[in-house]
Design an enzyme around this catalytic site. Structure first.
Site, mmCIF file in Angstrom:
data_model
loop_
_atom_site.group_PDB
_atom_site.id
_atom_site.type_symbol
_atom_site.label_atom_id
_atom_site.label_comp_id
_atom_site.label_asym_id
_atom_site.label_seq_id
_atom_site.Cartn_x
_atom_site.Cartn_y
_atom_site.Cartn_z
ATOM 1 C CG HIS A 1 -95.365 17.101 40.599
ATOM 2 N ND1 HIS A 1 -94.526 18.140 41.097
ATOM 3 C CD2 HIS A 1 -95.265 17.865 39.007
ATOM 4 C CE1 HIS A 1 -93.746 18.440 40.317
ATOM 5 N NE2 HIS A 1 -94.272 18.615 38.879
ATOM 6 C CG ASN A 31 -97.468 20.924 40.193
ATOM 7 O OD1 ASN A 31 -98.385 20.643 40.618
ATOM 8 N ND2 ASN A 31 -97.708 20.761 39.253
ATOM 9 N N GLY A 74 -96.320 25.551 44.722
ATOM 10 C CA GLY A 74 -95.428 25.590 46.068
ATOM 11 C C GLY A 74 -94.839 26.671 46.519
#
Length: 385
Positions: free
Chosen positions: A196, A202, A206
């Site tokens: 994170h 995030n 990601g």
């Protein structure tokens, strides 16, 4: 948890499924490329020019689905209007920024690094100061609690001082060549979410990492498979898989990405077929000479179904008067419809494409829905946080 040098035991059956998915992704990439090449040969155009709209619309659906996982939703019509800077809400602007983030990550996929992640984050949240775009977090964050402290949180990521070293370890893992590609991408994504590294965004960054890894490995060459649309079908399962990973169970997240990828490919094939059928109907309906501005703009309507005269002018390279005439021809053929009566800022919509994109979204059939508006700032229980 460092993973760069971990010895990973992957169940043989799971590995076989992951390899099946990789083959399907590669096949889908080749199928769409072949469609563009056939159209190019028929129309005397460059294959890359014909492929670009299909590649772009798949990337946009991936970005929209990735955003929707975080509760940031915008319909196809709103996104199309936002792309030509017509009036758009904050969610459409965020999804458009997610498209830019995805493009940035894929462009840098040849050498994935921490800088790649920072560049994607910068593109995603450039206008959102609270998120410190392009910078690693300098404070503790937590997930699953609205409290002022992390004591009741469901997950507390590493202290911010440990983030740089954790990301360096992750990048080393990303560049390993001894793992099945999809297994590696799923685990890298879960590790990124565990670290994170940002104040916000995030989840979306990601998921760009997954696509950068697929491009880096050569699994995808020209397209972005809308894997997030597959994850969106079962968000509760996806979030639980991330929790399982943090508790030491790695297979759940791999299963999620395998299932999501199969769903994404199936849904993507239907979308591409729908768009190709629309394009064929348009070609039959449009009365305009070959090579005209009206015909040249047709492929672009597949990925940009909202246009104004300025967009047509810049896309086709014709004079303003010719761009205006081409829009009129497309309107006469009922390919475009006006959205307003304001002559100065008039916008046209290709409703057939909007309907196909809406049908794609409906097929996702999301099971778990959370709401969040960016105007309220980040939420303490936002999975991206």
């Amino acid at each position: 948890m460092a993973i760069a040098d971990c010895t990973l035991q992957v169940d043989a059956g799971l590995q076989a499924e992951a390899e099946d998915v990789v083959r399907e992704i590669t096949r889908f990439d080749a199928e769409v490329t072949a469609i563009a090449e056939r159209r190019a040969a028929r129309e005397g155009e460059d294959a890359a020019t014909e492929l670009a709209p299909l590649a772009s619309v798949l990337l946009r659906t991936e970005s929209a689905s990735s955003s929707e996982i975080e509760g940031v939703t915008a319909g196809a019509r709103e996104l199309a209007l936002a792309a030509i800077e017509a009036k758009a809400g904050p969610n459409a602007q965020l999804v458009t920024a997610n498209v830019n983030a995805m493009q940035r990550a894929i462009a840098l996929a040849g050498d994935i690094s921490v800088d790649t992640l920072l560049a994607a984050h910068q593109a995603l949240l450039d206008r959102h100061v609270y998120a410190s775009p392009g910078q690693l977090r300098d404070q503790q964050v937590w997930i699953g609690s609205n409290a002022l402290s992390p004591h009741t949180a469901s997950f507390v990521p590493p202290h911010h001082t440990r983030v740089p070293a954790a990301l360096d370890d992750l990048i080393r893992f990303v560049h390993r060549v001894d793992l099945p590609v999809l297994v590696q991408a799923a685990l890298a994504h879960a590790q990124f979410e565990t670290i994170h590294p940002f104040n916000d965004g995030n989840g979306r960054v990601g998921r760009t990492l997954v696509h950068a890894m697929l491009r880096q490995s050569g699994v995808t060459r020209r397209l972005t498979v809308p894997v997030s649309a597959g994850l969106l079908t079962d968000t509760s399962g996806y979030f639980q898989a991330l929790t399982d990973y943090r508790e030491g169970y790695t297979e759940t997240i791999v299963h999620q990405f395998i299932n999501a990828s199969f769903r994404a490919i199936g849904n993507g094939r239907v979308l591409v077929d729908d768009l190709e059928n629309i394009f064929e109907r348009w070609n039959e309906r449009l009365i305009a000479r070959r090579g005209s501005a009206a015909r040249r703009v047709l492929p672009h309507l597949l990925n940009q179904p909202a246009v104004n005269v300025a967009y047509v002018e810049s896309t086709t390279g014709v004079a303003l008067s010719a761009a205006q005439r081409s829009v009129e021809q497309l309107e006469e053929a009922e390919i475009l419809q006006r959205t307003n009566g304001n002559r100065r800022n008039r916008v046209w919509i290709a409703q057939d494409v909007i309907d196909a994109l809406d049908a794609f979204a409906e097929r996702v059939g999301r099971r778990c829905y959370r709401t969040h508006s960016p105007k309220d700032g980040p939420l303490d229980d936002d999975p991206e946080r």
